[in-house]
Design a protein around this motif. Structure first.
Motif, PDB file in Angstrom:
ATOM      1  N   GLY A  27       0.813  -1.211   0.000  1.00  0.00           N
ATOM      2  CA  GLY A  27       0.000   0.000   0.000  1.00  0.00           C
ATOM      3  C   GLY A  27       0.846   1.261   0.000  1.00  0.00           C
ATOM      4  O   GLY A  27       0.527   2.238  -0.690  1.00  0.00           O
ATOM      5  N   VAL A  28       1.921   1.245   0.756  1.00  0.00           N
ATOM      6  CA  VAL A  28       2.822   2.402   0.816  1.00  0.00           C
ATOM      7  C   VAL A  28       3.512   2.592  -0.530  1.00  0.00           C
ATOM      8  O   VAL A  28       3.651   3.723  -1.023  1.00  0.00           O
ATOM      9  N   ALA A  29       3.963   1.496  -1.136  1.00  0.00           N
ATOM     10  CA  ALA A  29       4.629   1.582  -2.433  1.00  0.00           C
ATOM     11  C   ALA A  29       3.696   2.151  -3.492  1.00  0.00           C
ATOM     12  O   ALA A  29       4.092   2.990  -4.309  1.00  0.00           O
ATOM     13  N   LEU A  30       2.430   1.706  -3.481  1.00  0.00           N
ATOM     14  CA  LEU A  30       1.468   2.187  -4.461  1.00  0.00           C
ATOM     15  C   LEU A  30       1.129   3.653  -4.236  1.00  0.00           C
ATOM     16  O   LEU A  30       1.024   4.442  -5.187  1.00  0.00           O
ATOM     17  N   ALA A  31       0.955   4.033  -2.966  1.00  0.00           N
ATOM     18  CA  ALA A  31       0.672   5.434  -2.651  1.00  0.00           C
ATOM     19  C   ALA A  31       1.834   6.324  -3.071  1.00  0.00           C
ATOM     20  O   ALA A  31       1.638   7.425  -3.607  1.00  0.00           O
ATOM     21  N   GLU A  38       1.728  11.920  -9.807  1.00  0.00           N
ATOM     22  CA  GLU A  38       0.705  12.975  -9.806  1.00  0.00           C
ATOM     23  C   GLU A  38       1.309  14.298  -9.354  1.00  0.00           C
ATOM     24  O   GLU A  38       0.941  15.363  -9.876  1.00  0.00           O
ATOM     25  N   GLY A  39       2.218  14.260  -8.406  1.00  0.00           N
ATOM     26  CA  GLY A  39       2.890  15.474  -7.982  1.00  0.00           C
ATOM     27  C   GLY A  39       3.669  16.098  -9.129  1.00  0.00           C
ATOM     28  O   GLY A  39       3.657  17.329  -9.311  1.00  0.00           O
ATOM     29  N   ALA A  40       4.352  15.278  -9.903  1.00  0.00           N
ATOM     30  CA  ALA A  40       5.094  15.785 -11.057  1.00  0.00           C
ATOM     31  C   ALA A  40       4.147  16.372 -12.103  1.00  0.00           C
ATOM     32  O   ALA A  40       4.439  17.415 -12.710  1.00  0.00           O
ATOM     33  N   VAL A  41       3.013  15.714 -12.312  1.00  0.00           N
ATOM     34  CA  VAL A  41       2.013  16.227 -13.258  1.00  0.00           C
ATOM     35  C   VAL A  41       1.548  17.620 -12.844  1.00  0.00           C
ATOM     36  O   VAL A  41       1.516  18.564 -13.653  1.00  0.00           O
ATOM     37  N   LEU A  42       1.181  17.772 -11.582  1.00  0.00           N
ATOM     38  CA  LEU A  42       0.676  19.059 -11.101  1.00  0.00           C
ATOM     39  C   LEU A  42       1.757  20.132 -11.121  1.00  0.00           C
ATOM     40  O   LEU A  42       1.483  21.299 -11.453  1.00  0.00           O
ATOM     41  N   THR A  58      -3.762  12.478 -15.164  1.00  0.00           N
ATOM     42  CA  THR A  58      -4.212  11.825 -13.927  1.00  0.00           C
ATOM     43  C   THR A  58      -4.845  10.470 -14.218  1.00  0.00           C
ATOM     44  O   THR A  58      -4.615   9.493 -13.498  1.00  0.00           O
ATOM     45  N   ALA A  59      -5.654  10.399 -15.283  1.00  0.00           N
ATOM     46  CA  ALA A  59      -6.258   9.121 -15.665  1.00  0.00           C
ATOM     47  C   ALA A  59      -5.181   8.092 -15.967  1.00  0.00           C
ATOM     48  O   ALA A  59      -5.280   6.924 -15.559  1.00  0.00           O
ATOM     49  N   ALA A 134      10.364  20.249 -22.828  1.00  0.00           N
ATOM     50  CA  ALA A 134      11.093  18.992 -22.650  1.00  0.00           C
ATOM     51  C   ALA A 134      10.665  18.251 -21.386  1.00  0.00           C
ATOM     52  O   ALA A 134      10.431  17.034 -21.423  1.00  0.00           O
ATOM     53  N   PRO A 135      10.541  18.933 -20.223  1.00  0.00           N
ATOM     54  CA  PRO A 135      10.114  18.200 -19.013  1.00  0.00           C
ATOM     55  C   PRO A 135       8.725  17.591 -19.157  1.00  0.00           C
ATOM     56  O   PRO A 135       8.494  16.455 -18.720  1.00  0.00           O
ATOM     57  N   ALA A 136       7.792  18.339 -19.774  1.00  0.00           N
ATOM     58  CA  ALA A 136       6.436  17.811 -19.949  1.00  0.00           C
ATOM     59  C   ALA A 136       6.439  16.611 -20.883  1.00  0.00           C
ATOM     60  O   ALA A 136       5.747  15.608 -20.644  1.00  0.00           O
ATOM     61  N   ALA A 137       7.212  16.694 -21.969  1.00  0.00           N
ATOM     62  CA  ALA A 137       7.294  15.572 -22.907  1.00  0.00           C
ATOM     63  C   ALA A 137       7.925  14.355 -22.241  1.00  0.00           C
ATOM     64  O   ALA A 137       7.470  13.217 -22.429  1.00  0.00           O
ATOM     65  N   PHE A 138       8.983  14.589 -21.449  1.00  0.00           N
ATOM     66  CA  PHE A 138       9.647  13.486 -20.741  1.00  0.00           C
ATOM     67  C   PHE A 138       8.660  12.768 -19.822  1.00  0.00           C
ATOM     68  O   PHE A 138       8.568  11.535 -19.830  1.00  0.00           O
ATOM     69  N   LEU A 139       7.920  13.545 -19.015  1.00  0.00           N
ATOM     70  CA  LEU A 139       6.968  12.931 -18.083  1.00  0.00           C
ATOM     71  C   LEU A 139       5.851  12.209 -18.834  1.00  0.00           C
ATOM     72  O   LEU A 139       5.451  11.105 -18.449  1.00  0.00           O
TER      73      LEU A 139
END
Length: 227
Positions: A27-31, A38-42, A58-59, A134-139
């Motif tokens: 559970g910790v690994a998945l969280a 998601e943090g990187a996305v935001l 996010t999806a 570049a960062p957005a494309a990488f992610l």
């Protein structure tokens, strides 16, 4: 993450399990996986004004995290059950799910960077802008790989489930275990339909996602009938 026999583990489990000092509950690994991506996305959305891409990203992160949960669940269930060694070795030790994931990823990249540009406004430009940072494309490419790898897992879990049903005569307890595993694989397949609204402008991708999900459900259905 629990210590596992690398000869009977998904490639994902082997990589994570091989990292020194990493020994945390599932559970910790998945969280942590969800929070990291998601943090990187935001963060990138805030930095580049790409808020329109957040729902799709996010999806994809949800699907990838659910795929990790499926792998951990199947690994735990199938390794604990009294199942033929030949079956568990093929499922976990062959790394075919990685090969299938690579095929899916290369097909996706071919569509995004070769096929889609011929039709005008591309999906990449719609989500990440022109030109994308570049960062957005990488992610984006990293998350796409994560999703494609999990799709490969779904394919392989379904195919080996059908082979298992045809090749082995299991006892009642083992049949119950594999039935639960197959239901979770089917549920993960259905969850992937969450991606469809975000690729609605690309009919070929819609066909690929829906066709993949239908194929997985059909194969698992056959495995259930023959179990």
């Amino acid at each position: 993450m629990r210590e596992v026999d690398y000869g009977r583990a998904w490639t994902y489990e082997s990589i994570v399990g091989a990292v020194p000092g990493v020994d945390v509950p599932d559970g910790v690994a998945l969280a942590a996986q969800f929070a990291l991506f998601e943090g990187a996305v935001l963060a990138l959305a805030a930095a580049g004004g790409l808020w329109g891409a957040v729902p799709a990203a996010t999806a994809a992160v949800v699907v990838a995290t659910a795929g990790s949960a499926l792998m951990l669940d199947l690994g735990r269930r199938l390794r604990r059950a009294d199942l033929p060694d030949a079956y568990t070795h093929v499922v976990f030790g062959s790394s075919v799910e990685t090969v299938l994931g690579v095929v899916a990823y290369v097909a996706l990249l071919t569509y995004l960077f070769v096929v889609d540009p011929r039709d005008g406004t591309t999906l990449v430009a719609t989500l990440l802008g022109t030109p994308p940072s570049a960062p957005a494309a990488f992610l984006a490419l990293l998350v796409c790989w994560d999703v494609c790898y999990r799709i490969g897992v779904g394919w392989w879990a379904a195919v080996t489930a059908l082979w298992r049903a045809l090749a082995f005569d299991l006892d009642e307890e083992a049949r119950g275990t594999v039935a639960a595993a197959d239901r979770r694989t089917a549920a993960f397949g259905l969850l992937q339909l969450l991606l469809v609204p975000f690729v609605a402008s690309a009919p070929l991708l819609v066909l690929a996602v829906v066709g993949h999900v239908v194929a997985v459900l059909v194969v698992l259905g056959l495995a259930s009938v023959m179990r």
